[in-house]
Enzyme design. Structure first.
Site, PDB file in Angstrom:
ATOM      1  N   LYS A 232       0.736  -1.146  -0.016  1.00  0.00           N
ATOM      2  CA  LYS A 232       0.032   0.025  -0.006  1.00  0.00           C
ATOM      3  C   LYS A 232       0.749   1.292  -0.141  1.00  0.00           C
ATOM      4  O   LYS A 232       1.890   1.133   0.389  1.00  0.00           O
ATOM      5  CB  LYS A 232      -0.915   0.131   1.108  1.00  0.00           C
ATOM      6  CG  LYS A 232      -0.118  -0.399   2.733  1.00  0.00           C
ATOM      7  CD  LYS A 232       0.862   0.427   3.078  1.00  0.00           C
ATOM      8  CE  LYS A 232       0.828   1.848   3.092  1.00  0.00           C
ATOM      9  NZ  LYS A 232       2.142   2.467   3.734  1.00  0.00           N
TER      10      LYS A 232
ATOM     11  N   TYR B 149      -4.190   4.130   6.274  1.00  0.00           N
ATOM     12  CA  TYR B 149      -4.543   3.183   7.191  1.00  0.00           C
ATOM     13  C   TYR B 149      -5.961   3.742   7.893  1.00  0.00           C
ATOM     14  O   TYR B 149      -6.681   2.796   8.199  1.00  0.00           O
ATOM     15  CB  TYR B 149      -3.432   2.850   8.346  1.00  0.00           C
ATOM     16  CG  TYR B 149      -2.195   2.178   7.920  1.00  0.00           C
ATOM     17  CD1 TYR B 149      -2.489   0.904   7.806  1.00  0.00           C
ATOM     18  CD2 TYR B 149      -1.141   2.608   7.716  1.00  0.00           C
ATOM     19  CE1 TYR B 149      -1.085   0.186   7.378  1.00  0.00           C
ATOM     20  CE2 TYR B 149      -0.132   2.102   7.079  1.00  0.00           C
ATOM     21  CZ  TYR B 149      -0.091   0.624   7.309  1.00  0.00           C
ATOM     22  OH  TYR B 149       0.983  -0.293   6.671  1.00  0.00           O
TER      23      TYR B 149
HETATM   24  P1  NAD Z   1      12.553   1.571   1.793  1.00  0.00           P
HETATM   25  O1  NAD Z   1      12.950   2.945   1.388  1.00  0.00           O
HETATM   26  O2  NAD Z   1      12.902   0.867   3.017  1.00  0.00           O
HETATM   27  O3  NAD Z   1      12.558   0.374   0.526  1.00  0.00           O
HETATM   28  C1  NAD Z   1      12.535   0.808  -0.498  1.00  0.00           C
HETATM   29  C2  NAD Z   1      13.416  -0.063  -1.570  1.00  0.00           C
HETATM   30  O4  NAD Z   1      12.944   0.393  -2.802  1.00  0.00           O
HETATM   31  C3  NAD Z   1      14.657  -0.151  -1.380  1.00  0.00           C
HETATM   32  O5  NAD Z   1      15.131  -1.571  -1.577  1.00  0.00           O
HETATM   33  C4  NAD Z   1      15.136   0.738  -2.352  1.00  0.00           C
HETATM   34  O6  NAD Z   1      16.601   0.402  -2.803  1.00  0.00           O
HETATM   35  C5  NAD Z   1      14.276   0.466  -3.783  1.00  0.00           C
HETATM   36  N1  NAD Z   1      14.305   1.537  -4.631  1.00  0.00           N
HETATM   37  C6  NAD Z   1      14.315   1.071  -6.036  1.00  0.00           C
HETATM   38  N2  NAD Z   1      14.255   2.400  -6.545  1.00  0.00           N
HETATM   39  C7  NAD Z   1      14.156   3.220  -5.784  1.00  0.00           C
HETATM   40  C8  NAD Z   1      14.185   4.575  -5.998  1.00  0.00           C
HETATM   41  N3  NAD Z   1      14.147   5.182  -7.228  1.00  0.00           N
HETATM   42  N4  NAD Z   1      14.177   5.383  -4.794  1.00  0.00           N
HETATM   43  C9  NAD Z   1      13.822   4.800  -3.694  1.00  0.00           C
HETATM   44  N5  NAD Z   1      14.137   3.392  -3.158  1.00  0.00           N
HETATM   45  C10 NAD Z   1      14.067   2.602  -4.422  1.00  0.00           C
HETATM   46  O7  NAD Z   1      10.928   1.700   1.654  1.00  0.00           O
HETATM   47  P2  NAD Z   1       9.695   0.817   2.865  1.00  0.00           P
HETATM   48  O8  NAD Z   1       9.605   1.379   3.882  1.00  0.00           O
HETATM   49  O9  NAD Z   1      10.348  -0.514   2.606  1.00  0.00           O
HETATM   50  O10 NAD Z   1       8.475   0.935   1.811  1.00  0.00           O
HETATM   51  C11 NAD Z   1       8.254   0.478   0.547  1.00  0.00           C
HETATM   52  C12 NAD Z   1       6.881   0.255   0.226  1.00  0.00           C
HETATM   53  O11 NAD Z   1       6.245  -0.488   1.260  1.00  0.00           O
HETATM   54  C13 NAD Z   1       6.192   1.585   0.264  1.00  0.00           C
HETATM   55  O12 NAD Z   1       5.029   1.558  -0.771  1.00  0.00           O
HETATM   56  C14 NAD Z   1       5.373   1.663   1.670  1.00  0.00           C
HETATM   57  O13 NAD Z   1       4.221   2.289   1.683  1.00  0.00           O
HETATM   58  C15 NAD Z   1       5.195   0.508   2.134  1.00  0.00           C
HETATM   59  N6  NAD Z   1       5.145  -0.003   3.341  1.00  0.00           N
HETATM   60  C16 NAD Z   1       4.284  -0.649   3.700  1.00  0.00           C
HETATM   61  C17 NAD Z   1       4.164  -1.172   5.173  1.00  0.00           C
HETATM   62  C18 NAD Z   1       3.204  -2.024   5.945  1.00  0.00           C
HETATM   63  O14 NAD Z   1       3.098  -2.002   7.070  1.00  0.00           O
HETATM   64  N7  NAD Z   1       2.100  -2.620   4.780  1.00  0.00           N
HETATM   65  C19 NAD Z   1       4.983  -0.387   6.016  1.00  0.00           C
HETATM   66  C20 NAD Z   1       6.167   0.231   5.360  1.00  0.00           C
HETATM   67  C21 NAD Z   1       6.047   0.579   4.126  1.00  0.00           C
END
Ligand code: NAD
Length: 398
Positions: free
Chosen positions: A159, A243
């Site tokens: 999401k 959420y």
């Molecule tokens: P994060 O920044 O920790 O990870 C993002 C990943 O994408 C990294 O591996 C990064 O290298 C990669 N990536 C590829 N291209 C990129 C770019 N151009 N810029 C930045 N990163 C790039 O992010 P996250 O917190 O893991 O969030 C990822 C997704 O998960 C989002 O859509 C977020 O809304 C969602 N999320 C969901 C929950 C949940 O509880 N369901 C919690 C946190 C995040």
């Protein structure tokens, strides 16, 4: 296992063979669309269901993890490894080969099953991969969902579903055209405290619902992709306010008929040049229930709760959106307070959502949180921004 299911699995020993058998067909045979997904009333009913139907199967869906960031490495992958019954980790997609090799080794994933963002389409040729889990910045969800569907893989997408309503619609269309399942990772719709809270409300514990109060936010650090509009779509409303929107819909069992929002920036410190810092909004539901919500990137004290005020009592989750230690309480009009909380070790929520998609693939069912569910939230998000821009309530076409 039922005969029909045993026969089915015998014939299509893996979901990939299944893909090959039906790819290109215009039939909706695989979609099992017995009801409109994303309808809040159905969410409420379906929330009581469990995924026991595939509990007798030793077969597992193979997931390819797309994006090795915090949610995939800290939550989804450990959750699947530790708790999953029907899911396993078989491949990764990353722009960083060193990290990908380290993670692959840690999880026993073949180094041959490491892909990058350029050769992503090669997943089509890996029969171990049944589905992808997309954990990239929001603005990349649409592209990587559509590419996965074209490669014949089912999709579990984080999401918010995408940045725009148009992107959501294209994701749904692409998965439908490829006869692949599309599920949005609304983990709380599979979480026992949340399901118990919904159940209490449906059973009339608090009487008729008058008001929903939902808050979620945190103090964001500068430099996050979440502050880049192209990657994030917007500010906290996209990231964590969603959420609250989703909770209001599954708690009330209704879809909002109008929304009114206020988007602001208080901390003029450079973090919020592209996206908002705070959004406060109201939603009105057909029964007369109203919701009052707040999301923020400016404070760790902006809340993590939902609170339902009914005619004869209250039900509350606080915290409501965390990975563990959720607390569900109720109070009746005679002052009787009850702690309904259910222990749910972290990161079990992630195994549960992974297993739900696995079950839907095995049983040819529409996921409870299908693409249409993500699309509904996106429409509400866009209406809240429109309301803030135009200074008026926006009527929803439900
Ligand atoms: P994060 O920044 O920790 O990870 C993002 C990943 O994408 C990294 O591996 C990064 O290298 C990669 N990536 C590829 N291209 C990129 C770019 N151009 N810029 C930045 N990163 C790039 O992010 P996250 O917190 O893991 O969030 C990822 C997704 O998960 C989002 O859509 C977020 O809304 C969602 N999320 C969901 C929950 C949940 O509880 N369901 C919690 C946190 C995040």
């Amino acid at each position: 296992m039922s005969n029909s299911r045993r026969d089915f699995l015998k014939q299509f020993g893996s979901a990939t063979a299944f893909t090959a058998a039906f790819a290109g067909s215009s039939s909706h045979f695989l979609l099992g669309e017995s009801r409109p997904a994303g309808d809040a009333a159905h969410i409420a009913q379906d929330s009581m269901a469990t995924d026991a139907s595939s509990a007798d199967s030793g077969k597992k869906i193979g997931y390819c993890i797309v994006g090795l960031g915090r949610i995939s490495m800290n939550e989804f992958m450990p959750g699947v490894q530790k708790f999953s019954k029907h899911s396993k980790l078989v491949a990764v997609v990353s722009g960083h080969r060193d990290k990908a090799e380290r993670i692959a080794d840690q999880y026993g994933i073949s180094r041959k099953a490491i892909y990058n963002y350029t050769n992503y389409e090669q997943i089509a040729h890996n029969p171990e991969i049944d589905a992808v889990y997309i954990a990239l910045p929001n603005g990349m969800h649409a592209e990587y969902t559509i590419r996965a569907a074209k490669a014949g893989k089912h999709v579990l997408c984080e999401k918010p579903m995408a940045n725009t309503v148009a992107d959501c619609e294209q994701m749904i269309a692409a998965c439908r055209a490829a006869n692949r399942k599309l599920m949005i990772a609304y983990r709380l719709q599979y979480e026992p405290n949340t399901l118990k809270g919904i159940s209490l409300l449906r059973q009339g514990y608090a009487g008729k619902i008058l008001e929903l109060n939902c808050n979620f936010g945190f103090n964001i650090k500068a430099g996050e992709w979440r502050l880049n509009k192209a990657l994030a779509g917007g500010g906290p409303l996209y990231d964590v306010g969603i959420y609250c929107i989703n909770a209001c819909r599954y708690l009330s069992g209704e879809e909002p008929t109008s929304v009114q929002g206020y988007s602001t920036v208080v901390d003029q410190d450079g973090r919020f040049n592209e996206v908002e810092e705070n959004v406060a909004w109201n939603m009105r539901f057909p029964s007369g229930t109203v919701a009052s919500c707040l999301t923020s990137y400016g404070s760790n004290f902006s809340g993590n709760l939902w609170h339902v005020t009914g005619t004869t009592g209250t039900v509350e989750m606080n915290p409501a959106y965390s990975y563990t230690d959720l607390r569900l309480t109720g109070q009746t009009q005679n002052g009787e307070k009850t702690d309904f909380s259910i222990s749910d070790p972290n990161p079990q929520q992630f195994a549960r959502e992974g297993d739900h998609l696995a079950d839907c693939i095995f049983e040819n069912k529409q996921p409870k949180t299908a693409g249409e569910e993500g699309l509904r939230d996106l429409k509400i998000i866009r209406a809240i921004y429109q309301s803030s821009d135009e200074g008026r309530a926006i009527r929803m076409n439900t």
